[in-house]
Design an enzyme around this catalytic site. Structure first.
Site, PDB file in Angstrom:
ATOM      1  N   LYS A  13       8.702  -6.990  -6.311  1.00 35.09           N
ATOM      2  CA  LYS A  13       7.908  -8.184  -6.641  1.00 35.09           C
ATOM      3  C   LYS A  13       7.934  -8.498  -8.135  1.00 35.09           C
ATOM      4  O   LYS A  13       8.116  -9.642  -8.525  1.00 35.09           O
ATOM      5  CB  LYS A  13       6.434  -8.000  -6.233  1.00 35.09           C
ATOM      6  N   ARG A  88      -3.876  -8.743  -2.104  1.00 30.86           N
ATOM      7  CA  ARG A  88      -3.414  -7.516  -1.498  1.00 30.86           C
ATOM      8  C   ARG A  88      -4.257  -7.153  -0.293  1.00 30.86           C
ATOM      9  O   ARG A  88      -4.031  -6.130   0.346  1.00 30.86           O
ATOM     10  CB  ARG A  88      -3.576  -6.412  -2.527  1.00 30.86           C
ATOM     11  N   ARG A 127      12.352   5.951  -9.175  1.00 29.30           N
ATOM     12  CA  ARG A 127      11.535   5.700 -10.372  1.00 29.30           C
ATOM     13  C   ARG A 127      10.800   6.971 -10.766  1.00 29.30           C
ATOM     14  O   ARG A 127      10.691   7.314 -11.938  1.00 29.30           O
ATOM     15  CB  ARG A 127      10.494   4.593 -10.083  1.00 29.30           C
ATOM     16  N   ARG A 149       6.384   5.071 -14.113  1.00 31.74           N
ATOM     17  CA  ARG A 149       4.973   4.921 -13.773  1.00 31.74           C
ATOM     18  C   ARG A 149       4.379   6.193 -13.207  1.00 31.74           C
ATOM     19  O   ARG A 149       4.996   6.894 -12.439  1.00 31.74           O
ATOM     20  CB  ARG A 149       4.841   3.781 -12.760  1.00 31.74           C
ATOM     21  N   ARG A 160       0.299   4.962  -1.303  1.00 28.79           N
ATOM     22  CA  ARG A 160       0.417   3.529  -1.598  1.00 28.79           C
ATOM     23  C   ARG A 160       1.040   2.789  -0.414  1.00 28.79           C
ATOM     24  O   ARG A 160       0.596   1.705  -0.040  1.00 28.79           O
ATOM     25  CB  ARG A 160       1.264   3.314  -2.858  1.00 28.79           C
TER      26      ARG A 160
HETATM   27  P1  ADP Z   1       2.775  -1.459  -6.378  1.00 24.78           P
HETATM   28  O1  ADP Z   1       2.845  -2.752  -5.620  1.00 24.78           O
HETATM   29  O2  ADP Z   1       4.116  -0.819  -6.530  1.00 24.78           O
HETATM   30  O3  ADP Z   1       1.716  -0.513  -5.906  1.00 24.78           O
HETATM   31  P2  ADP Z   1       1.488  -2.711  -8.670  1.00 24.78           P
HETATM   32  O4  ADP Z   1       1.980  -2.615 -10.062  1.00 24.78           O
HETATM   33  O5  ADP Z   1       1.426  -4.051  -8.039  1.00 24.78           O
HETATM   34  O6  ADP Z   1       2.445  -1.765  -7.872  1.00 24.78           O
HETATM   35  O7  ADP Z   1       0.047  -2.039  -8.553  1.00 24.78           O
HETATM   36  C1  ADP Z   1      -0.231  -0.761  -9.091  1.00 24.78           C
HETATM   37  C2  ADP Z   1      -1.654  -0.329  -8.716  1.00 24.78           C
HETATM   38  O8  ADP Z   1      -2.596  -1.276  -9.256  1.00 24.78           O
HETATM   39  C3  ADP Z   1      -1.962  -0.299  -7.216  1.00 24.78           C
HETATM   40  O9  ADP Z   1      -1.585   0.914  -6.613  1.00 24.78           O
HETATM   41  C4  ADP Z   1      -3.484  -0.513  -7.232  1.00 24.78           C
HETATM   42  O10 ADP Z   1      -4.164   0.678  -7.569  1.00 24.78           O
HETATM   43  C5  ADP Z   1      -3.700  -1.489  -8.358  1.00 24.78           C
HETATM   44  N1  ADP Z   1      -3.686  -2.907  -7.907  1.00 24.78           N
HETATM   45  C6  ADP Z   1      -2.737  -3.844  -8.204  1.00 24.78           C
HETATM   46  N2  ADP Z   1      -3.036  -5.036  -7.652  1.00 24.78           N
HETATM   47  C7  ADP Z   1      -4.208  -4.848  -6.989  1.00 24.78           C
HETATM   48  C8  ADP Z   1      -5.032  -5.686  -6.189  1.00 24.78           C
HETATM   49  N3  ADP Z   1      -4.720  -6.968  -5.955  1.00 24.78           N
HETATM   50  N4  ADP Z   1      -6.162  -5.158  -5.649  1.00 24.78           N
HETATM   51  C9  ADP Z   1      -6.506  -3.901  -5.865  1.00 24.78           C
HETATM   52  N5  ADP Z   1      -5.768  -3.048  -6.597  1.00 24.78           N
HETATM   53  C10 ADP Z   1      -4.634  -3.495  -7.147  1.00 24.78           C
END
Ligand code: ADP
Length: 206
Positions: A13, A88, A127, A149, A160
């Site tokens: 994404k 999400r 990663r 990360r 996740r």
């Molecule tokens: P990924 O999709 O690979 O998990 P992101 O960078 O989008 O990576 O998100 C990293 C972390 O940030 C998630 O595991 C979560 O803890 C938090 N996060 C991101 N977006 C949201 C959201 N919309 N609602 C709740 N937590 C979020």
């Protein structure tokens, strides 16, 4: 245009959001990046955000909703946006819908980057491997530091994927009902996936 990119962790994404933003002069908004920035502050809020992220859990809806809401009110978002990592969960999708309605705006399209669980595990593990090599002090890997990360550890990866899978299904259903959903094959390399998205965007603009 106002776009949303949906995809499980590792679906690509972030990369695609940046490319779309550049090509169509939109602002890319990544909630993952916003939260990582918040965590860097190491204040009470940042430390709590970091705890959720380290476990691969979602931060509470109220936190993320208010962060996103204030971000959407900034000037650079006026000409359109591409959201990555938000919504999400169904609650978040409904908050986004209500907020846009209050501004007399709407989403133009939602792209779901469809990638198999096997590919996702493979990409996230790669990663994560970079991260452990970097710990051993490899200077070539050092250059890729910003891509590494803390949540790309095997046990966190599984968490996740597990947490997000069911939530994703509810979001897909929600946006399908609204005729906004485009399913994009996200398996190929980044250029291929970008082509697939562009093809979808052609029909959005019709
Ligand atoms: P990924 O999709 O690979 O998990 P992101 O960078 O989008 O990576 O998100 C990293 C972390 O940030 C998630 O595991 C979560 O803890 C938090 N996060 C991101 N977006 C949201 C959201 N919309 N609602 C709740 N937590 C979020």
């Amino acid at each position: 245009m106002r776009l949303v990119l949906l995809g499980l962790p590792g679906a690509g994404k972030g990369t695609q959001a940046k490319r779309i933003a550049e090509k169509y002069h939109l602002t890319a908004i990544s909630t993952g990046e916003m939260l990582r920035e918040a965590a860097k502050e190491k204040d009470t809020f940042g430390l709590r955000v970091q705890e959720y992220m380290n476990k691969g859990e979602l931060v509470p809806d109220e936190w993320i909703n208010s962060l996103v809401k204030s971000r959407l009110q900034e000037k650079d978002v006026e000409n359109g946006f591409v959201l990555d990592g938000y919504p999400r969960a169904l609650h978040q999708a409904k908050m986004l819908e209500a907020y846009l309605q209050s501004q007399k705006q709407n989403l133009d399209a939602v792209f779901f980057l469809d990638v198999s669980q096997d590919t996702l595990r493979h990409r996230l593990a790669q990663r994560g491997n970079l991260r452990s090599k970097e710990k051993q002090g490899n200077s070539q890997i050092e250059a890729k530091r910003e891509k590494i990360r803390l949540d790309d550890k095997p046990e966190v990866i599984e968490n996740r994927l597990h947490i997000n899978k069911e939530l994703m299904e509810s979001l897909i259903h929600f946006y399908k009902e609204q005729n906004l959903l485009y399913v994009i094959n996200g398996e190929g390399d980044f250029d291929n996936v970008f082509d697939n998205i562009n093809e979808g965007l052609l029909s959005v603009n019709k």
